[in-house]
Design a protein around this motif. Structure first.
Motif, PDB file in Angstrom:
ATOM      1  N   ASP A   1       0.792  -1.221   0.000  1.00 19.80           N
ATOM      2  CA  ASP A   1       0.000   0.000   0.000  1.00 19.80           C
ATOM      3  C   ASP A   1       0.829   1.278   0.000  1.00 19.80           C
ATOM      4  N   TYR A   2       2.113   1.146  -0.200  1.00 18.75           N
ATOM      5  CA  TYR A   2       2.990   2.328  -0.184  1.00 18.75           C
ATOM      6  C   TYR A   2       4.204   1.998  -1.016  1.00 18.75           C
TER       7      TYR A   2
ATOM      8  N   ARG B   1       0.962   6.359  -3.083  1.00 23.56           N
ATOM      9  CA  ARG B   1      -0.002   5.381  -2.594  1.00 23.56           C
ATOM     10  C   ARG B   1      -0.800   4.861  -3.779  1.00 23.56           C
TER      11      ARG B   1
ATOM     12  N   PHE C   1      -0.393   8.499   7.959  1.00 24.41           N
ATOM     13  CA  PHE C   1       0.261   7.748   6.888  1.00 24.41           C
ATOM     14  C   PHE C   1       1.662   8.306   6.697  1.00 24.41           C
TER      15      PHE C   1
END
Lengths: 112, 116
Positions: A31-32, A51, B101
């Protein structure tokens, strides 16, 4: 087993040209997706990251293009300069984890 | 200018000797990673810590390698006994993992280890 496959291993580009480095992955739990730049004798340094909910991210001369369906992402360096000569690593991180899986690196040489 | 520091920068030792590498993460960072870089294998994760607790050391040969964080400002990687195949550059990286994040990892300059 290499979780992230990177190509080419080395790349030579003329000054002012476009450098393109590609990476592919299989694990849909990633996811990254960052790119790191490493100069000789130095540690890798974060260059740009994306992302999977966006298809492109641009920062200055550096752009990541991301294709979720193909499970591929690439780094484009526009107007490449001799100072960009370095080794570039793509990487990926799984959801819920902190550690990165790195590609094998691409040695970029920009010739004047 | 906050940065990760590693000592020593270079280490040459004989097979069988103990090697200790040290890392000072960026002040305030709560995640620390140890990587090994070789031409053949590239960058491999050996272990990582969050808030000083080991979260994953599956990449580390357990019989000879150990990683610890005695306090928030120091991480150590020990090899005992060292072998020629341990010759590599060892990187420490730190990051700040919050609920947001943010997964940036800041790498130190590395310790180049040569085992003869």
């Amino acid at each position: 087993q290499q979780q992230v496959k990177q190509s080419p291993q080395s790349l030579i580009v003329q000054k002012g040209g476009i450098s393109i480095i590609n990476c592919a992955y299989e694990n849909t739990a990633f996811d990254y997706f960052p790119w790191y730049q490493q100069f000789p004798g130095k540690g890798p340094a974060l260059l740009i990251a994306i992302r999977p909910d966006v298809s492109e991210k641009k920062e200055g001369r550096f752009t990541i293009s991301f294709n979720k369906s193909a499970k591929q992402f690439s780094l484009h360096i526009m107007d490449s300069q001799p100072g960009d000569s370095a080794t570039y690593f793509c990487a990926a991180k799984k959801t819920g984890a902190n550690n990165l899986f790195f590609g094998t690196g691409t040695r970029l040489t920009v010739i004047p | 200018d906050a940065r990760v520091t590693q000592t020593p920068r270079h280490k040459v030792t004989e097979m069988g000797q103990e090697v200790t590498m040290r890392c000072q993460p960026i002040l305030g960072h709560n995640t620390v990673f140890w990587y090994r870089q070789t031409m053949m294998q590239g960058l491999e994760l050996l272990a990582y810590f969050r808030n000083r607790a080991p979260l994953d050391d599956s990449g580390m040969p357990k019989d000879r390698f150990s990683a610890e964080m005695p306090d928030a400002t120091l991480a150590t990687l020990k090899i005992q006994p060292s072998e020629p195949r341990d010759s590599a550059v060892y990187f420490c990286a730190s990051g700040l993992r919050t609920s947001g994040f943010s997964y940036e990892q800041y790498f130190g300059p590395g310790t180049r280890l040569t085992v003869t």
